[in-house]
Design a protein around this motif. Structure first.
Motif, PDB file in Angstrom:
ATOM      1  N   PRO A  53       0.809  -1.224   0.000  1.00  0.00           N
ATOM      2  CA  PRO A  53       0.000   0.000   0.000  1.00  0.00           C
ATOM      3  C   PRO A  53       0.842   1.274   0.000  1.00  0.00           C
ATOM      4  CG  PRO A  53      -0.894  -1.580   1.574  1.00  0.00           C
ATOM      5  CD  PRO A  53       0.377  -2.175   1.042  1.00  0.00           C
ATOM      6  N   SER A  54       2.021   1.216   0.596  1.00  0.00           N
ATOM      7  CA  SER A  54       2.881   2.407   0.628  1.00  0.00           C
ATOM      8  C   SER A  54       3.594   2.634  -0.691  1.00  0.00           C
ATOM      9  CB  SER A  54       3.934   2.224   1.717  1.00  0.00           C
ATOM     10  OG  SER A  54       4.744   1.115   1.381  1.00  0.00           O
ATOM     11  N   GLY A  55       3.487   1.692  -1.605  1.00  0.00           N
ATOM     12  CA  GLY A  55       4.137   1.861  -2.902  1.00  0.00           C
ATOM     13  C   GLY A  55       5.447   1.111  -3.042  1.00  0.00           C
ATOM     14  N   SER A  56       5.979   0.599  -1.948  1.00  0.00           N
ATOM     15  CA  SER A  56       7.197  -0.202  -2.088  1.00  0.00           C
ATOM     16  C   SER A  56       6.819  -1.552  -2.708  1.00  0.00           C
ATOM     17  CB  SER A  56       7.876  -0.388  -0.736  1.00  0.00           C
ATOM     18  OG  SER A  56       7.059  -1.166   0.115  1.00  0.00           O
ATOM     19  N   VAL A  57       7.811  -2.206  -3.297  1.00  0.00           N
ATOM     20  CA  VAL A  57       7.521  -3.396  -4.107  1.00  0.00           C
ATOM     21  C   VAL A  57       8.373  -4.572  -3.645  1.00  0.00           C
ATOM     22  CG1 VAL A  57       7.602  -4.356  -6.450  1.00  0.00           C
ATOM     23  CG2 VAL A  57       6.978  -1.953  -6.116  1.00  0.00           C
ATOM     24  N   THR A  58       7.759  -5.733  -3.573  1.00  0.00           N
ATOM     25  CA  THR A  58       8.527  -6.954  -3.353  1.00  0.00           C
ATOM     26  C   THR A  58       8.405  -7.829  -4.590  1.00  0.00           C
ATOM     27  OG1 THR A  58       7.921  -6.799  -1.027  1.00  0.00           O
ATOM     28  CG2 THR A  58       8.969  -8.837  -1.745  1.00  0.00           C
ATOM     29  N   VAL A  59       9.570  -8.290  -5.061  1.00  0.00           N
ATOM     30  CA  VAL A  59       9.622  -9.154  -6.245  1.00  0.00           C
ATOM     31  C   VAL A  59       9.974 -10.560  -5.776  1.00  0.00           C
ATOM     32  CG1 VAL A  59      10.783  -9.590  -8.446  1.00  0.00           C
ATOM     33  CG2 VAL A  59      10.504  -7.234  -7.621  1.00  0.00           C
ATOM     34  N   TYR A  60       9.151 -11.517  -6.130  1.00  0.00           N
ATOM     35  CA  TYR A  60       9.444 -12.912  -5.802  1.00  0.00           C
ATOM     36  C   TYR A  60       9.824 -13.600  -7.084  1.00  0.00           C
ATOM     37  CZ  TYR A  60       6.952 -11.637  -1.572  1.00  0.00           C
ATOM     38  OH  TYR A  60       6.560 -11.013  -0.424  1.00  0.00           O
ATOM     39  N   THR A  61      11.079 -14.028  -7.179  1.00  0.00           N
ATOM     40  CA  THR A  61      11.546 -14.609  -8.439  1.00  0.00           C
ATOM     41  C   THR A  61      12.035 -16.029  -8.249  1.00  0.00           C
ATOM     42  OG1 THR A  61      13.244 -14.480 -10.160  1.00  0.00           O
ATOM     43  CG2 THR A  61      13.774 -13.446  -8.075  1.00  0.00           C
ATOM     44  N   GLY A  62      11.780 -16.844  -9.245  1.00  0.00           N
ATOM     45  CA  GLY A  62      12.270 -18.221  -9.228  1.00  0.00           C
ATOM     46  C   GLY A  62      13.734 -18.337  -9.614  1.00  0.00           C
ATOM     47  N   SER A  63      14.321 -17.238 -10.067  1.00  0.00           N
ATOM     48  CA  SER A  63      15.743 -17.251 -10.431  1.00  0.00           C
ATOM     49  C   SER A  63      16.563 -17.081  -9.163  1.00  0.00           C
ATOM     50  CB  SER A  63      16.076 -16.096 -11.376  1.00  0.00           C
ATOM     51  OG  SER A  63      15.433 -16.264 -12.600  1.00  0.00           O
ATOM     52  N   VAL A 117      -1.933   3.283  -6.106  1.00  0.00           N
ATOM     53  CA  VAL A 117      -1.569   2.090  -5.332  1.00  0.00           C
ATOM     54  C   VAL A 117      -2.374   2.050  -4.033  1.00  0.00           C
ATOM     55  CG1 VAL A 117       0.292   0.989  -4.045  1.00  0.00           C
ATOM     56  CG2 VAL A 117       0.754   1.950  -6.314  1.00  0.00           C
ATOM     57  N   LEU A 118      -2.423   3.179  -3.373  1.00  0.00           N
ATOM     58  CA  LEU A 118      -3.146   3.213  -2.092  1.00  0.00           C
ATOM     59  C   LEU A 118      -4.616   2.855  -2.296  1.00  0.00           C
ATOM     60  CD1 LEU A 118      -2.910   3.793   0.919  1.00  0.00           C
ATOM     61  CD2 LEU A 118      -3.476   6.179   0.432  1.00  0.00           C
ATOM     62  N   GLN A 119      -5.176   3.384  -3.380  1.00  0.00           N
ATOM     63  CA  GLN A 119      -6.581   3.118  -3.651  1.00  0.00           C
ATOM     64  C   GLN A 119      -6.827   1.625  -3.932  1.00  0.00           C
ATOM     65  OE1 GLN A 119     -10.034   4.006  -3.053  1.00  0.00           O
ATOM     66  NE2 GLN A 119      -8.716   5.819  -3.128  1.00  0.00           N
ATOM     67  N   ALA A 120      -5.820   0.950  -4.461  1.00  0.00           N
ATOM     68  CA  ALA A 120      -5.960  -0.490  -4.715  1.00  0.00           C
ATOM     69  C   ALA A 120      -6.207  -1.238  -3.416  1.00  0.00           C
ATOM     70  CB  ALA A 120      -4.715  -1.036  -5.410  1.00  0.00           C
ATOM     71  N   TYR A 121      -5.708  -0.694  -2.328  1.00  0.00           N
ATOM     72  CA  TYR A 121      -5.884  -1.366  -1.033  1.00  0.00           C
ATOM     73  C   TYR A 121      -7.048  -0.779  -0.238  1.00  0.00           C
ATOM     74  CZ  TYR A 121      -1.762  -4.099  -1.942  1.00  0.00           C
ATOM     75  OH  TYR A 121      -0.890  -4.991  -2.499  1.00  0.00           O
ATOM     76  N   LEU A 122      -7.328   0.528  -0.415  1.00  0.00           N
ATOM     77  CA  LEU A 122      -8.483   1.120   0.271  1.00  0.00           C
ATOM     78  C   LEU A 122      -9.781   0.646  -0.391  1.00  0.00           C
ATOM     79  CD1 LEU A 122      -7.285   4.824   0.736  1.00  0.00           C
ATOM     80  CD2 LEU A 122      -7.365   3.011   2.468  1.00  0.00           C
ATOM     81  N   ALA A 123      -9.749   0.657  -1.699  1.00  0.00           N
ATOM     82  CA  ALA A 123     -10.920   0.277  -2.495  1.00  0.00           C
ATOM     83  C   ALA A 123     -12.159   1.066  -2.100  1.00  0.00           C
ATOM     84  CB  ALA A 123     -11.177  -1.234  -2.403  1.00  0.00           C
ATOM     85  N   HIS A 124     -11.956   2.301  -1.663  1.00  0.00           N
ATOM     86  CA  HIS A 124     -13.087   3.171  -1.299  1.00  0.00           C
ATOM     87  C   HIS A 124     -13.745   3.735  -2.546  1.00  0.00           C
ATOM     88  CE1 HIS A 124     -11.152   3.946   2.916  1.00  0.00           C
ATOM     89  NE2 HIS A 124     -11.676   2.739   2.793  1.00  0.00           N
ATOM     90  N   ASN A 125     -12.882   4.269  -3.379  1.00  0.00           N
ATOM     91  CA  ASN A 125     -13.359   4.862  -4.624  1.00  0.00           C
ATOM     92  C   ASN A 125     -12.818   3.977  -5.745  1.00  0.00           C
ATOM     93  OD1 ASN A 125     -14.097   6.464  -6.713  1.00  0.00           O
ATOM     94  ND2 ASN A 125     -12.769   8.199  -6.181  1.00  0.00           N
ATOM     95  N   TYR A 126     -13.610   2.979  -6.165  1.00  0.00           N
ATOM     96  CA  TYR A 126     -13.005   1.848  -6.858  1.00  0.00           C
ATOM     97  C   TYR A 126     -13.945   1.262  -7.907  1.00  0.00           C
ATOM     98  CZ  TYR A 126      -9.460  -1.835  -6.783  1.00  0.00           C
ATOM     99  OH  TYR A 126      -8.433  -2.664  -7.100  1.00  0.00           O
ATOM    100  N   PRO A 127     -13.391   0.746  -8.996  1.00  0.00           N
ATOM    101  CA  PRO A 127     -14.276   0.132 -10.001  1.00  0.00           C
ATOM    102  C   PRO A 127     -15.029  -1.067  -9.410  1.00  0.00           C
ATOM    103  CG  PRO A 127     -12.003   0.323 -10.808  1.00  0.00           C
ATOM    104  CD  PRO A 127     -11.980   0.697  -9.371  1.00  0.00           C
ATOM    105  N   ASP A 128     -16.290  -1.214  -9.790  1.00  0.00           N
ATOM    106  CA  ASP A 128     -17.119  -2.288  -9.233  1.00  0.00           C
ATOM    107  C   ASP A 128     -16.602  -3.682  -9.577  1.00  0.00           C
ATOM    108  OD1 ASP A 128     -18.811  -0.514  -8.126  1.00  0.00           O
ATOM    109  OD2 ASP A 128     -20.165  -0.449  -9.874  1.00  0.00           O
TER     110      ASP A 128
END
Ligand code: FES
Ligand code: FES
Lengths: 790, 157
Positions: free
Chosen positions: A490-500, A609-620
């Protein structure tokens, strides 16, 4: 310049330069026991009896097991092989030998004790009575009448008999040829010699039935799969494999060896953690070796030096058992590369995979492709001699021209892209080729000066080991895609999980660069997670120069999916149609979505990004969250190439070869981090030069490895090598999203031929047309002073 | 038959009983938990285990712990001063002088010995000084560059 393409410093280094990196042997668990494996001193023998009474009675010893203990039900669980060929003979490879040992180092018993020292002491107390049997170590002799039979499953010691190409067409080419270059080549057996020996730490929880195995692995998921299928029989979801820091691999940590499964078996049986760490001599005896080919190769040419056909016959040692990917290396990773950079109208290759009483042979840095390059590039020099052409001229004359791509070879590959002449030109220019030839001439005429030799190697490799359908059709027992998961917090930082799973390649840095570049964020905001089957969804691992091309492409694709979802959210927030919204990672004021043509109508990346987790104002119709996975399966291999130039000086009195200069021009497509690319090239060159001049696993006739320690197995050291001169051309890969190819093996693939060509070039006045690797001072001295009496 | 030893490691003095046959490297790793010092062979030929004993580079797999009695040891964990990277650590980072990192602690400490003896080494001198330390990853190219950078920064240059 974006984040991709910049030489940012490695994020893995602060831990490693301060001693805080944790390698497998650095780890301990409460109640941990130590295992030592008792190994056969004979190359081939019947086990008459094993008496472990004294070892069991020794202080600190908890248990001693032999091969029969590991198969209480009678069914021998063995180490699997992961690549099948038609009619491949696959002998059972038990975890510990039962009745018979087949190479020096074959495991016979395991001692488990409270401490390292107690286990080592007790191992010496295990009394094994052997009845020695005749042994065979030379692949060319193993198929002769009367050779000792190593496995009942393979009466002639032939594991496979494999051909590729068109024999008739090739015979016709030779019939039409006016010039033929012919060489008998021995590709010397090598020991990978990662400085960290193999190790593992097994921990079993009897309540949950879960096994956690920390081990020196290039591919934890593949190890888990192979152990589940064959050696351990535990369900995959009850096995967690973790690769902590791994101290180099070069192929040797791909394979499934018995030792890790034995250790795991002990931990399960004793319900206590057990650690096993190879000693160096144990590693040298048991890490899968590389190369070991005996080859006859011929090139048919016309008067103008144009290649008409190529014929190759190879005896490839498999060692005593079939290691994990053993069958693929001298076949599909070798025969398919025999067209090199050249337009060759007819090729035929015949390979016999042969069992010998030696350490199993498998993929070692380059795996098949150095052997192929050695054949092709040695032949090109021999052909130049036969045709009276300069080595650069004959290569130029036969290159696949740029307009012929995609180029289908006669040996099953389709080169997707290539532009060979610019790389050759650049290498020659960097080396100062014409001036070198002058200097060589002058030195030849002055007996006080060392002889100068100049050697070229124009290599190609097929790497980014991939297309699952293709490798499946060729015998791989696994798919060779790669997976990536991108989790945006939600804060915008990213974790990458890789099989390599990395072991020195710098994935924490380069993979973060890919994501940071695509999202327009600081690489510091991106964390990369790999090497743990419980954290990472799945993965095929790191080998075959596949991490950037396949693993990196999976990351790029998953990141694109993240952006695609975020765009839907942004469109909702902007009250615009999705197709009218664009993402600009490099926008002023930070990465943002905006309505096409209206940069002011924007939504910052962070808000979306934040809205993806709040989903307050969000596509149905959209799920919350911002996390996407990709299983990327490429459509072809990638085809890096380049030209290397070695310059050697030879002391006429001692025969010593000094590598005076080494120039490498490589084309690995787009570069994510040029500093890391150059580092890979340097390391690869050193290993290939080691093969050419110093390294060889030597067996005596009784099957003893006589170069089992660093005293006699000569890995290159700092004073043996010059600084290298590197440069590149850029021909992006047309079929992956990053346009990247691979660079991890290029140096090892190109350099043996470059160095040997240079030595032979220097010795031309003495009538030398070939010397086998490693080119020791003795061989050179004999060539100079005993003229051909080799 | 344990033997009493007194050794200063990275500024801390340890008084311990050790078995006479215990290798110094195992004492450092297994008993003091200083796992930054690595083991790559048992023939004293790879240099992964190199530490400084009284300022000189020593292969700690070749010494018994009892032989270290009375000495002062620096391992890779003790090279930082006041939380600052040693110029060699910084230089290895800056110049990409490591890949898998397994040889690195030993390589850095061997280089520290060199720079203490010879603050302005030539490339040939750097290469000769490091010949007891095997690196299988880097081809030594960037290691040499790193040592040069550190030499410059430390005032030799
Ligand atoms: S571990 Fe000490 S020299 Fe190799
Ligand atoms: S960085 Fe891997 S051995 Fe040196």
């Amino acid at each position: 310049m974006g984040v991709i393409g910049s030489s940012i410093k490695r994020r893995e280094d602060p831990a490693l330069i301060t001693g805080r990196g944790r390698y497998t042997d650095d780890l301990s668990l409460p109640g941990m026991l130590h295992a030592v494996i008792v190994r056969s001193p004979h190359a081939h023998a019947r086990i008459v009896s094993i008496d472990a009474a004294a070892a069991r009675a020794a202080e600190g010893v908890v248990a001693v097991y032999d091969g029969r203990d590991l198969v209480p039900g009678g069914e021998i669980k063995g180490v699997p092989t992961g690549w099948l060929l038609p009619d491949l003979k696959v002998p059972v490879h038990p975890l510990l030998a039962v009745d018979r040992v087949r190479y020096v180092g074959d495991g016979v018993a395991v001692v488990v004790a409270e401490s390292r020292y107690a286990a080592r002491d007790a191992a010496d107390l295990v009394e094994v009575e052997y009845e020695p049997l005749p042994a065979v170590v030379d692949p060319a002799k193993a198929t002769a009448d009367g050779a000792p039979r190593i496995h009942d499953e393979a009466p002639e010691n032939v594991a496979f008999d494999w051909q590729l190409g068109d024999r008739e067409k090739t015979d016709a080419a030779f019939a039409a040829a006016t010039k033929v270059a012919r060489l008998k080549l021995r590709n010397n057996r090598l020991i990978p010699h990662a400085v960290e020996p193999r190790a593992c730490l097994a921990d079993y929880d009897p309540t949950s039935g879960e096994l956690t195995l920390r081990m020196t692995s290039q591919n934890p998921h593949v190890h888990r799969l192979l152990m589940h299928l064959a050696s351990m029989g535990l369900p995959e979801h009850k096995m967690r494999i973790i690769a902590p820091e791994v101290g180099g691999g070069f192929g040797s940590k791909i394979h499934h060896y018995p030792d890790e499964a034995i250790t795991a078996w002990c931990a399960i049986n004793l319900k206590r953690p057990v650690k096993w760490t190879a000693t160096r001599s144990e590693a040298n005896l048991t890490d899968a070796h590389g190369r070991d080919h005996a080859t006859t190769a011929e090139l048919a040419l016309d008067d103008g030096g144009r290649i008409l056909g190529l014929r190759v016959e190879t005896y490839a040692a498999m060692g005593a058992y079939l290691s994990t990917f053993a069958a693929s290396v001298p076949t599909y990773l070798y025969g398919t590369l025999l067209s090199g950079q050249y337009d060759i109208p007819a090729i035929h290759v015949h390979v016999y995979g042969v069992f010998t009483n030696t350490t199993p042979v498998d993929a070692y840095r380059g795996a098949g492709r150095p052997e192929a390059t050695f054949v092709v590039e040695r032949l090109m020099d021999a052909a130049a001699e036969v045709c009276g052409l300069d080595p650069a001229a004959i290569r130029r004359r036969n290159f696949v021209p740029p307009e012929k791509f995609p180029y289908p070879t006669q040996v099953a590959l389709e080169y997707d892209s290539g532009n060979y002449e610019p790389a050759l030109d650049k290498a020659l220019e960097l080396a100062g080729y014409d001036a070198l030839r002058e200097a060589q001439k002058a030195a030849r005429d002055d007996p006080k000066k060392p002889l100068i030799g100049i050697g070229l190697s124009s290599y190609i490799e097929a790497c980014g080991l991939a297309p699952s359908q293709v490798v499946g059709a060729l015998g791989a027992q696994a798919g060779l895609w790669e997976s990536a998961k991108i989790r945006v917090q939600p804060s915008g930082s990213v974790t990458v999980y890789t099989g390599s799973s990395a072991h020195g390649q710098g994935h924490h840095t380069t993979f973060a660069q890919i994501v940071a570049d695509k999202l327009g964020i600081d690489p510091e905001q991106v964390e990369v997670v790999h090497g743990d089957t419980e954290k990472v969804q799945f993965g095929m691992g790191t080998y075959g120069s596949r991490s950037a091309a396949v693993g990196g492409s999976a990351i790029a694709t998953a990141t694109d999916k993240v952006v695609a979802k975020a765009r839907k959210i942004a469109a909702h927030l902007l009250e615009a149609a999705e197709e009218d919204v664009v993402f600009d990672p490099a926008a002023d004021g930070g990465p943002a979505f905006h309505v096409r043509g209206v940069p002011d109508k924007r939504q910052g990346w962070g808000d979306v990004v934040l809205q993806a987790y709040l989903a307050h104002n969000y596509p149905d119709d959209l799920e919350p969250g911002l996390e996407e996975t990709s299983f990327y399966n490429p459509s072809n291999f990638v085809y890096p190439f380049g030209t290397h130039v070695a310059v050697v000086e030879i002391d006429r009195e001692t025969g010593e070869v000094r590598l005076a200069r080494y120039v490498a021009v490589d084309d690995c497509g787009n570069q994510i981090n040029p500093m890391i690319v150059a580092g890979q090239v340097h390391g690869g060159i050193a290993q290939g030069v080691g093969q050419a001049l110093w390294e060889q696993a030597v067996y005596d006739d009784s099957g003893q490895l006589v170069t089992g320690t660093l005293l006699d197995y000569a890995v290159p050291r700092a004073h043996n090598l010059p600084s290298f001169e590197t440069d590149h051309t850029v021909t992006p890969c047309p079929h992956n999203p990053l346009g990247v190819k691979g660079i991890g093996e290029a140096g090892t693939i190109a350099s043996p031929a470059a160095v040997v060509n240079a030595v032979v070039d220097a010795l031309k006045p003495y009538g030398v047309n070939h010397l086998d690797m490693p080119i020791t001072p003795e061989k050179v001295w004999r060539a100079i002073h005993l003229k051909g009496a080799l | 038959m344990a033997v009493q030893i007194r050794v200063e490691v990275n500024g801390t003095t340890y008084e311990r009983e050790v078995e006479p046959r215990l290798l110094l490297v195992h004492w450092l790793r297994d008993e003091l938990g200083l796992t930054g010092t690595n083991v790559g062979c048992e023939t004293s030929l790879c240099g992964a285990c190199t530490v400084l004993v009284d300022g000189r580079a020593v292969k700690s797999c070749t010494q018994l712990a009892v032989q270290a009695d009375g000495s002062s040891i620096t391992t890779i964990e003790g090279l930082q001063q006041n939380g600052e990277l040693h110029p060699l650590q910084q230089a290895f980072w800056d110049q990409h002088g490591l890949q898998c990192g397994y040889c690195t602690p030993g390589m850095i400490l061997a280089a520290a010995d060199l720079l203490a003896q010879n603050p302005r080494p030539s490339e040939a001198e750097i290469r000769a000084a490091l010949k007891g330390n095997v690196c299988r990853c880097t081809g030594y190219h960037n290691i040499v560059k790193a040592v040069r950078q550190a030499a410059e920064q430390m005032g030799g240059g």
